[in-house]
Design a protein around this motif. Structure first.
Motif, PDB file in Angstrom:
ATOM      1  N   LEU A 201     -28.257   3.530 -18.474  1.00 18.19           N
ATOM      2  CA  LEU A 201     -27.051   4.150 -17.923  1.00 18.19           C
ATOM      3  C   LEU A 201     -26.085   4.570 -19.021  1.00 18.19           C
ATOM      4  CD1 LEU A 201     -26.236   1.978 -14.752  1.00 18.19           C
ATOM      5  CD2 LEU A 201     -27.406   4.186 -14.860  1.00 18.19           C
ATOM      6  N   GLN A 202     -26.187   3.926 -20.175  1.00 21.96           N
ATOM      7  CA  GLN A 202     -25.289   4.294 -21.273  1.00 21.96           C
ATOM      8  C   GLN A 202     -25.657   5.652 -21.876  1.00 21.96           C
ATOM      9  OE1 GLN A 202     -25.550   1.343 -24.414  1.00 21.96           O
ATOM     10  NE2 GLN A 202     -27.772   1.215 -24.173  1.00 21.96           N
ATOM     11  N   ASN A 203     -26.791   6.203 -21.461  1.00 23.27           N
ATOM     12  CA  ASN A 203     -27.210   7.513 -21.951  1.00 23.27           C
ATOM     13  C   ASN A 203     -26.612   8.659 -21.138  1.00 23.27           C
ATOM     14  OD1 ASN A 203     -28.833   6.150 -23.795  1.00 23.27           O
ATOM     15  ND2 ASN A 203     -30.622   6.200 -22.450  1.00 23.27           N
ATOM     16  N   LEU A 204     -25.915   8.329 -20.041  1.00 27.24           N
ATOM     17  CA  LEU A 204     -25.276   9.361 -19.217  1.00 27.24           C
ATOM     18  C   LEU A 204     -23.977   9.789 -19.898  1.00 27.24           C
ATOM     19  CD1 LEU A 204     -25.892   7.822 -15.675  1.00 27.24           C
ATOM     20  CD2 LEU A 204     -26.973   9.865 -16.633  1.00 27.24           C
ATOM     21  N   THR A 205     -24.047  10.840 -20.657  1.00 25.86           N
ATOM     22  CA  THR A 205     -22.921  11.245 -21.510  1.00 25.86           C
ATOM     23  C   THR A 205     -21.717  11.743 -20.724  1.00 25.86           C
ATOM     24  OG1 THR A 205     -23.924  13.435 -21.738  1.00 25.86           O
ATOM     25  CG2 THR A 205     -24.454  11.803 -23.431  1.00 25.86           C
ATOM     26  N   LEU A 206     -21.916  12.204 -19.479  1.00 22.34           N
ATOM     27  CA  LEU A 206     -20.800  12.711 -18.670  1.00 22.34           C
ATOM     28  C   LEU A 206     -20.184  11.639 -17.783  1.00 22.34           C
ATOM     29  CD1 LEU A 206     -22.226  16.188 -17.568  1.00 22.34           C
ATOM     30  CD2 LEU A 206     -20.702  15.675 -19.477  1.00 22.34           C
TER      31      LEU A 206
ATOM     32  N   LEU B 170     -24.265  13.188 -13.682  1.00 18.06           N
ATOM     33  CA  LEU B 170     -23.493  12.150 -13.001  1.00 18.06           C
ATOM     34  C   LEU B 170     -22.218  11.824 -13.780  1.00 18.06           C
ATOM     35  CD1 LEU B 170     -23.779  10.485 -10.421  1.00 18.06           C
ATOM     36  CD2 LEU B 170     -24.812   8.672 -11.780  1.00 18.06           C
ATOM     37  N   GLN B 171     -21.091  11.909 -13.078  1.00 18.76           N
ATOM     38  CA  GLN B 171     -19.785  11.677 -13.701  1.00 18.76           C
ATOM     39  C   GLN B 171     -19.071  10.458 -13.131  1.00 18.76           C
ATOM     40  OE1 GLN B 171     -17.598  15.425 -13.421  1.00 18.76           O
ATOM     41  NE2 GLN B 171     -19.530  16.543 -13.676  1.00 18.76           N
ATOM     42  N   GLN B 172     -19.336  10.140 -11.868  1.00 25.59           N
ATOM     43  CA  GLN B 172     -18.721   8.977 -11.237  1.00 25.59           C
ATOM     44  C   GLN B 172     -19.776   8.247 -10.413  1.00 25.59           C
ATOM     45  OE1 GLN B 172     -14.687   9.656  -9.465  1.00 25.59           O
ATOM     46  NE2 GLN B 172     -15.040  11.794 -10.043  1.00 25.59           N
ATOM     47  N   LEU B 173     -19.875   6.933 -10.644  1.00 20.56           N
ATOM     48  CA  LEU B 173     -20.868   6.112  -9.943  1.00 20.56           C
ATOM     49  C   LEU B 173     -20.180   4.849  -9.446  1.00 20.56           C
ATOM     50  CD1 LEU B 173     -23.754   5.416  -9.089  1.00 20.56           C
ATOM     51  CD2 LEU B 173     -24.151   4.529 -11.398  1.00 20.56           C
TER      52      LEU B 173
ATOM     53  N   LEU C 156     -25.977  16.095  -9.202  1.00 23.44           N
ATOM     54  CA  LEU C 156     -25.047  15.169  -8.554  1.00 23.44           C
ATOM     55  C   LEU C 156     -23.992  14.685  -9.546  1.00 23.44           C
ATOM     56  CD1 LEU C 156     -24.669  13.805  -5.759  1.00 23.44           C
ATOM     57  CD2 LEU C 156     -25.880  11.834  -6.698  1.00 23.44           C
ATOM     58  N   ALA C 157     -22.724  14.895  -9.198  1.00 25.77           N
ATOM     59  CA  ALA C 157     -21.627  14.468 -10.061  1.00 25.77           C
ATOM     60  C   ALA C 157     -20.969  13.181  -9.568  1.00 25.77           C
ATOM     61  CB  ALA C 157     -20.576  15.579 -10.162  1.00 25.77           C
ATOM     62  N   LEU C 158     -20.977  12.947  -8.265  1.00 27.12           N
ATOM     63  CA  LEU C 158     -20.323  11.776  -7.683  1.00 27.12           C
ATOM     64  C   LEU C 158     -21.268  11.100  -6.704  1.00 27.12           C
ATOM     65  CD1 LEU C 158     -17.930   9.917  -6.903  1.00 27.12           C
ATOM     66  CD2 LEU C 158     -17.146  11.718  -5.359  1.00 27.12           C
ATOM     67  N   LEU C 159     -21.504   9.810  -6.918  1.00 25.04           N
ATOM     68  CA  LEU C 159     -22.304   8.990  -6.003  1.00 25.04           C
ATOM     69  C   LEU C 159     -21.503   7.750  -5.663  1.00 25.04           C
ATOM     70  CD1 LEU C 159     -24.875   8.231  -4.485  1.00 25.04           C
ATOM     71  CD2 LEU C 159     -25.766   7.254  -6.604  1.00 25.04           C
TER      72      LEU C 159
ATOM     73  N   GLY D 114     -22.920   0.987 -25.128  1.00 27.29           N
ATOM     74  CA  GLY D 114     -22.700   2.402 -25.402  1.00 27.29           C
ATOM     75  C   GLY D 114     -22.206   3.164 -24.205  1.00 27.29           C
ATOM     76  N   GLY D 115     -21.897   4.440 -24.408  1.00 22.48           N
ATOM     77  CA  GLY D 115     -21.481   5.323 -23.333  1.00 22.48           C
ATOM     78  C   GLY D 115     -20.271   4.815 -22.579  1.00 22.48           C
ATOM     79  N   VAL D 116     -20.330   4.856 -21.252  1.00 26.68           N
ATOM     80  CA  VAL D 116     -19.204   4.444 -20.415  1.00 26.68           C
ATOM     81  C   VAL D 116     -18.879   2.964 -20.604  1.00 26.68           C
ATOM     82  CG1 VAL D 116     -20.619   3.866 -18.404  1.00 26.68           C
ATOM     83  CG2 VAL D 116     -18.265   4.633 -18.061  1.00 26.68           C
ATOM     84  N   PHE D 117     -19.859   2.156 -21.066  1.00 24.71           N
ATOM     85  CA  PHE D 117     -19.644   0.717 -21.231  1.00 24.71           C
ATOM     86  C   PHE D 117     -18.739   0.395 -22.416  1.00 24.71           C
ATOM     87  CE2 PHE D 117     -23.723   1.264 -19.102  1.00 24.71           C
ATOM     88  CZ  PHE D 117     -23.567   0.452 -18.005  1.00 24.71           C
ATOM     89  N   ALA D 118     -18.495   1.391 -23.274  1.00 28.30           N
ATOM     90  CA  ALA D 118     -17.638   1.172 -24.440  1.00 28.30           C
ATOM     91  C   ALA D 118     -16.159   1.331 -24.112  1.00 28.30           C
ATOM     92  CB  ALA D 118     -18.032   2.133 -25.563  1.00 28.30           C
TER      93      ALA D 118
END
Length: 463
Positions: A310-315, A292-295, A268-271, A333-337
């Motif tokens: 969730l910060q471990n989702l590198t994509l 997962l790329q977009q949540l 799943l890439a988009l949820l 980390g991750g998207v939160f940065a």
């Protein structure tokens, strides 16, 4: 024979060739209207070997002549899309039993889809999108068992989706989005065995729960149900849709929690679950979706902490958690940065996180929370104290009132006794008994002596 005409603006010659198999007039500037220009269609009825008629992307307007239904039964392709044609689809379109492709998209055709369309049992692709078609979807559409692609989006189709469409065993694209359809999502459609590219029923007025049969779509890449009125919880069976790459359930009325079974959707890439009534905490299970790329989880009732995993989702490049009731520290980390990739607006109890988020440090937030708790506790204690005091005051007033009534009743009894019996003074009793002499003694008892007393010519016994 094959005839292709490109960039033609002149009139069409009358065609009589019996050997003509392909007539491609697409991408020209050809014109026709209700007055003239459609005569060539009538002439084509003599072309008994015609297989492909392509008239798309021209300037044809007016009604499609009914004579088009008299073309050869060998016709496999009829492409009328990308024109300005209007009026209804000819009611006898079902006569063209050899059709494999019928395309009338991006036009102004209107009215209902004719029932006779169900006779086109060889049809592989049906394109009726971006039109003014209205009315009910005919149940006969379910007879098109060879259909691979059903495109009927951007129209005014209304009413329920016929359960007979569950007979389209070979369809792998099913798009009835952006129309006026209502009723429930038929479970028969969710069990179509070849449905693999996408199922799009978005932006209609579909209601009720999403059937558990959605779990039958194990080969589906995209499930798009946005902008309906679907309710109840998201079924756990959706975790069986292991091929999903895009899952859009936004702008509905789904309730309850996010099912843990979503962790099974590894690709799943988009949820998108935005604008529902979902609640509870955001599950750690979402971090198991490595692709997962977009949540999008905004405009719900989620509470608790943002899962640090969730910060471990590198994509993950886009995360929207705004307009919820989330609390505590924001991961760093991750998207939160990246503040441009993250939206957490209107979650007033969040703290910390990356500096560019401009949130209060969690230590200060904790102090503020303690102060708020202390104020709340103080207000609660004051309220309880006031209620206890009020209760005691009411009980005291009741007790005083009760005693007052008892005293008043006692006084009333005394008054009545006084009024009923005349009072006699001691002196009168002494005189009337001769000073309590033995001559007037009548007898002795355990409680005293009894004397004869004469008062006002009356004889009274006295103790």
């Amino acid at each position: 024979s094959y005839i292709y005409i490109g960039l033609w603006t002149g009139p069409l010659a009358i065609l009589h060739s019996n050997s003509l198999t392909v007539l491609d007039l697409g991408d020209n500037r050809l014109q026709a209207n209700d007055s003239q220009g459609w005569e060539f269609i009538t002439s084509l009825t003599n072309c008994s070997q015609l297989q492909n008629l392509i008239l798309g992307n021209n300037s044809f307007s007016g009604k499609v002549p009914g004579s088009i239904a008299n073309l050869s039964t060998t016709l496999e392709t009829l492409y009328l899309g990308d024109n300005r044609i209007s009026g209804a689809i000819p009611s006898d379109i079902g006569n063209l039993v050899g059709l494999k492709l019928l395309e009338m998209a991006n036009s102004s055709i209107s009215g209902a889809i004719p029932e006779s369309i169900g006779r086109l049992e060889n049809l592989v692709e049906l394109g009726l999108y971006n039109t003014s078609l209205s009315g009910l979807i005919p149940p006969s559409l379910g007879n098109l068992t060879q259909l691979n692609n059903l495109y009927a989006f951007y129209g005014n189709l209304e009413g329920p989706i016929p359960r007979s469409l569950g007979n389209l065993k070979n369809v792998f694209v099913f798009d009835l989005s952006t129309s006026l359809l209502n009723g429930s999502v038929p479970k028969e459609v969710l069990k179509l065995p070849q449905l693999s590219w996408y199922l799009d029923l978005s932006y209609n007025a579909l209601s009720g729960p999403l059937p558990v049969e959605v779990g039958s779509l194990a080969n589906l890449n995209q499930l798009i149900l946005s902008g309906n009125q679907l309710s109840s919880s998201i079924p756990d069976s959706i975790g069986n849709c292991i091929s999903l790459e895009r899952l859009l359930l936004d702008q509905n009325s789904f309730e309850g929690i996010i099912p843990q079974s979503l962790k099974n959707l590894k690709g799943l890439a988009l949820l998108n679950l935005t604008m529902n009534k979902l609640s509870g905490s955001i599950p750690d299970a979402l971090a198991s979706i490595g692709n997962l790329q977009q949540l999008y989880l905004a405009h719900n009732n989620f509470s608790g902490l943002i899962p640090a995993v969730l910060q471990n989702l590198t994509l993950l490049s886009k995360l929207d958690l705004s307009f919820n009731d989330l609390q505590g520290e924001v991961p760093k980390g991750g998207v939160f940065a990246n503040a441009t990739s993250l939206s957490i607006h209107v979650n007033d109890e969040l703290c910390g996180g990356a500096p560019q988020l401009h949130l209060a440090p969690c230590s200060m937030a904790a102090v503020d929370n303690k102060r708020q708790v202390s104020r709340s506790l103080m207000a609660t204690l004051i309220s309880i104290g006031a209620l206890v005091f009020l209760g005691i005051l009411v009980a005291l007033i009741h007790l005083i009132h009760k005693r007052f009534r008892q005293r008043k009743a006692s006084q009333l009894v005394s008054t009545l006794i006084d009024e009923q019996y005349e009072r006699v003074s001691y002196q009168a009793l002494s005189n009337g008994t001769g000073g309590f002499s033995e001559a007037n003694l009548l007898g002795l008892g355990s409680y005293g002596a009894v004397y004869k007393c004469i008062l006002h010519d009356q004889v009274l016994p006295q103790l």
